[in-house]
Design a protein around this motif. Sequence first.
Motif, mmCIF file in Angstrom:
data_model
loop_
_atom_site.group_PDB
_atom_site.id
_atom_site.type_symbol
_atom_site.label_atom_id
_atom_site.label_comp_id
_atom_site.label_asym_id
_atom_site.label_seq_id
_atom_site.Cartn_x
_atom_site.Cartn_y
_atom_site.Cartn_z
ATOM 1 N N GLY A 119 0.800 -1.225 0.000
ATOM 2 C CA GLY A 119 0.000 0.000 0.000
ATOM 3 C C GLY A 119 0.831 1.272 0.000
ATOM 4 N N TYR A 120 2.158 1.135 -0.194
ATOM 5 C CA TYR A 120 3.030 2.310 -0.174
ATOM 6 C C TYR A 120 2.641 3.314 -1.256
ATOM 7 C CZ TYR A 120 7.336 5.081 -0.587
ATOM 8 O OH TYR A 120 8.241 6.112 -0.653
ATOM 9 N N VAL A 121 2.425 2.814 -2.477
ATOM 10 C CA VAL A 121 2.043 3.708 -3.577
ATOM 11 C C VAL A 121 0.689 4.338 -3.289
ATOM 12 C CG1 VAL A 121 1.475 3.850 -6.035
ATOM 13 C CG2 VAL A 121 3.405 2.448 -5.286
ATOM 14 N N ALA A 122 -0.249 3.530 -2.773
ATOM 15 C CA ALA A 122 -1.573 4.055 -2.433
ATOM 16 C C ALA A 122 -1.466 5.123 -1.345
ATOM 17 C CB ALA A 122 -2.493 2.925 -1.970
ATOM 18 N N SER A 123 -0.555 4.910 -0.391
ATOM 19 C CA SER A 123 -0.344 5.904 0.668
ATOM 20 C C SER A 123 0.198 7.204 0.089
ATOM 21 C CB SER A 123 0.628 5.361 1.723
ATOM 22 O OG SER A 123 0.051 4.322 2.455
ATOM 23 N N PRO A 183 -11.370 9.110 -1.436
ATOM 24 C CA PRO A 183 -11.452 7.879 -2.251
ATOM 25 C C PRO A 183 -10.145 7.090 -2.261
ATOM 26 C CG PRO A 183 -12.558 9.675 -3.374
ATOM 27 C CD PRO A 183 -11.873 10.285 -2.183
ATOM 28 N N MET A 184 -9.016 7.782 -2.372
ATOM 29 C CA MET A 184 -7.739 7.087 -2.380
ATOM 30 C C MET A 184 -7.415 6.524 -1.010
ATOM 31 S SD MET A 184 -5.715 6.367 -4.817
ATOM 32 C CE MET A 184 -5.044 4.806 -4.283
ATOM 33 N N ASP A 185 -7.900 7.171 0.042
ATOM 34 C CA ASP A 185 -7.666 6.685 1.397
ATOM 35 C C ASP A 185 -8.398 5.368 1.639
ATOM 36 O OD1 ASP A 185 -6.421 7.012 3.926
ATOM 37 O OD2 ASP A 185 -8.314 7.677 4.782
ATOM 38 N N VAL A 186 -9.601 5.230 1.086
ATOM 39 C CA VAL A 186 -10.364 3.985 1.193
ATOM 40 C C VAL A 186 -9.608 2.856 0.499
ATOM 41 C CG1 VAL A 186 -12.507 2.793 0.581
ATOM 42 C CG2 VAL A 186 -12.591 5.175 1.339
ATOM 43 N N VAL A 187 -9.119 3.130 -0.716
ATOM 44 C CA VAL A 187 -8.355 2.134 -1.465
ATOM 45 C C VAL A 187 -7.094 1.750 -0.698
ATOM 46 C CG1 VAL A 187 -7.067 1.705 -3.588
ATOM 47 C CG2 VAL A 187 -9.252 2.921 -3.681
ATOM 48 N N ARG A 188 -6.396 2.738 -0.147
ATOM 49 C CA ARG A 188 -5.164 2.481 0.623
ATOM 50 C C ARG A 188 -5.426 1.535 1.793
ATOM 51 N NH1 ARG A 188 -3.684 3.783 5.375
ATOM 52 N NH2 ARG A 188 -5.546 5.088 5.611
ATOM 53 N N ALA A 189 -6.502 1.794 2.551
ATOM 54 C CA ALA A 189 -6.816 0.964 3.713
ATOM 55 C C ALA A 189 -7.089 -0.486 3.303
ATOM 56 C CB ALA A 189 -8.022 1.537 4.458
ATOM 57 N N GLU A 197 -6.142 -5.885 3.639
ATOM 58 C CA GLU A 197 -6.581 -7.121 2.983
ATOM 59 C C GLU A 197 -5.494 -7.769 2.129
ATOM 60 O OE1 GLU A 197 -10.156 -6.314 0.836
ATOM 61 O OE2 GLU A 197 -11.330 -5.937 2.652
ATOM 62 N N GLY A 198 -4.333 -7.112 2.025
ATOM 63 C CA GLY A 198 -3.218 -7.705 1.297
ATOM 64 C C GLY A 198 -3.364 -7.660 -0.214
ATOM 65 N N ARG A 199 -4.148 -6.719 -0.718
ATOM 66 C CA ARG A 199 -4.307 -6.605 -2.168
ATOM 67 C C ARG A 199 -3.034 -6.026 -2.780
ATOM 68 N NH1 ARG A 199 -10.081 -6.140 -3.578
ATOM 69 N NH2 ARG A 199 -11.337 -6.416 -1.686
ATOM 70 N N SER A 200 -2.854 -6.288 -4.085
ATOM 71 C CA SER A 200 -1.631 -5.812 -4.738
ATOM 72 C C SER A 200 -1.884 -4.740 -5.791
ATOM 73 C CB SER A 200 -0.894 -6.991 -5.388
ATOM 74 O OG SER A 200 -1.734 -7.653 -6.309
ATOM 75 N N SER A 201 -3.087 -4.696 -6.339
ATOM 76 C CA SER A 201 -3.382 -3.754 -7.419
ATOM 77 C C SER A 201 -4.321 -2.648 -6.948
ATOM 78 C CB SER A 201 -4.012 -4.492 -8.611
ATOM 79 O OG SER A 201 -4.469 -3.561 -9.578
ATOM 80 N N ILE A 202 -3.852 -1.412 -7.062
ATOM 81 C CA ILE A 202 -4.677 -0.261 -6.682
ATOM 82 C C ILE A 202 -5.878 -0.143 -7.616
ATOM 83 C CG2 ILE A 202 -4.716 2.256 -6.510
ATOM 84 C CD1 ILE A 202 -1.755 2.116 -5.753
ATOM 85 N N ILE A 203 -5.622 -0.282 -8.904
ATOM 86 C CA ILE A 203 -6.698 -0.117 -9.895
ATOM 87 C C ILE A 203 -7.760 -1.198 -9.739
ATOM 88 C CG2 ILE A 203 -7.238 -0.118 -12.365
ATOM 89 C CD1 ILE A 203 -4.469 1.092 -12.860
ATOM 90 N N GLU A 204 -7.324 -2.462 -9.566
ATOM 91 C CA GLU A 204 -8.277 -3.555 -9.402
ATOM 92 C C GLU A 204 -9.066 -3.408 -8.111
ATOM 93 O OE1 GLU A 204 -9.211 -5.865 -11.559
ATOM 94 O OE2 GLU A 204 -7.896 -4.792 -12.954
ATOM 95 N N THR A 205 -8.408 -2.947 -7.053
ATOM 96 C CA THR A 205 -9.098 -2.712 -5.784
ATOM 97 C C THR A 205 -10.169 -1.646 -5.962
ATOM 98 O OG1 THR A 205 -7.119 -3.283 -4.519
ATOM 99 C CG2 THR A 205 -8.816 -2.012 -3.377
ATOM 100 N N PHE A 206 -9.810 -0.579 -6.665
ATOM 101 C CA PHE A 206 -10.749 0.514 -6.923
ATOM 102 C C PHE A 206 -11.966 0.016 -7.708
ATOM 103 C CE2 PHE A 206 -12.206 4.166 -9.466
ATOM 104 C CZ PHE A 206 -12.423 5.089 -8.462
ATOM 105 N N LYS A 207 -11.717 -0.759 -8.756
ATOM 106 C CA LYS A 207 -12.807 -1.291 -9.585
ATOM 107 C C LYS A 207 -13.706 -2.232 -8.785
ATOM 108 C CE LYS A 207 -10.444 -1.086 -14.095
ATOM 109 N NZ LYS A 207 -9.868 -1.908 -15.191
ATOM 110 N N GLN A 208 -13.086 -3.088 -7.971
ATOM 111 C CA GLN A 208 -13.860 -4.054 -7.195
ATOM 112 C C GLN A 208 -14.733 -3.357 -6.158
ATOM 113 O OE1 GLN A 208 -11.566 -7.281 -5.587
ATOM 114 N NE2 GLN A 208 -13.277 -8.097 -4.398
#
Length: 317
Positions: free
Chosen positions: A188-192, A245-251, A256-267
Amino acid sequence: MQQKGAIQIIEWEDLDKRKFYSLGVFMTLTTRATVYPASLIRTRLQVQKGKALYSGTFDAFFKILQTEGVRGLYRGFMVNTFTLVSGQAYITTYELVRKYVSQYSPSNTVKSVVAGGAASLVAQTITVPIDVVSQHLMMQGQGEHMTRFKAKPKMMLAATKRRLTFGQTRDITVQIFAADGFRGFYRGYVASLLTYIPNSALWWPFYHFYAEQLSYLAPSQCPHLILQAFAGPMAAATASTITNPMDVVRARVQVEGRSSIIETFKQLLAEEGVWVMTKGLSARIISSTPTSVLIVVGYETLKRLSLRAELIESRHW
């Protein structure tokens, strides 16, 4: 020293650095202790699916208090105190970059945007590993089913708070490293960065803008510190709303151990709709309001107390 409207800005070269750093540690620790419960609630709200556990900020507060006690609101706090290092790094970077940018632009907005963004980049590089562990600790108790890692129940540790706290920290740290290696601590470093660099870069110029506007509206005898105390929360609410919105994705990525910011956002959009991007916003604004007041009053007071001796008498506040 520069002026922004009627508000005087204390610059880096005006400070006694020894006073500045020694008082700054106390200010940072006090601020974090005050707003930590709201940060914990925000994290749980952002990570839960829909409204599976909590219906909102106040519901989460009372449920945690009822089932886990006051200590439940401070899960992971001891680990989080290590972010004092990043707090000092943030302050130093912000002030030094402001000074550097002033050689190329006299605009306070330009200096604030660049320095705020740079300070956040440095601070997040230090903070993210601590946040990853801290957030998993936040999710223990009522929220433990929503996190990948769980502290092992050790009844013998209940008698000693220190052993309980650091026993859970060790459990979570070992599990993260075993599952993801060193990279797991920077999940989540990039998301942060995408959350906090814009938030910081927005907060400072909005803060100076609101302070300037308030100075035009307030009586001339009104202390500048009061105007700044109002400007801080206004800037925080503005920046938080834009970057939530980006803070929600970051959390979600970190817990949850996700790896893709874009896929997390879409899901998230597919599962919970566009309103998922407002999750935790009220908790974030609620936490940012006292945080901003404390930071502004503390930071501006800190700078006043840290003024070089020969400048004290020449400043009007």
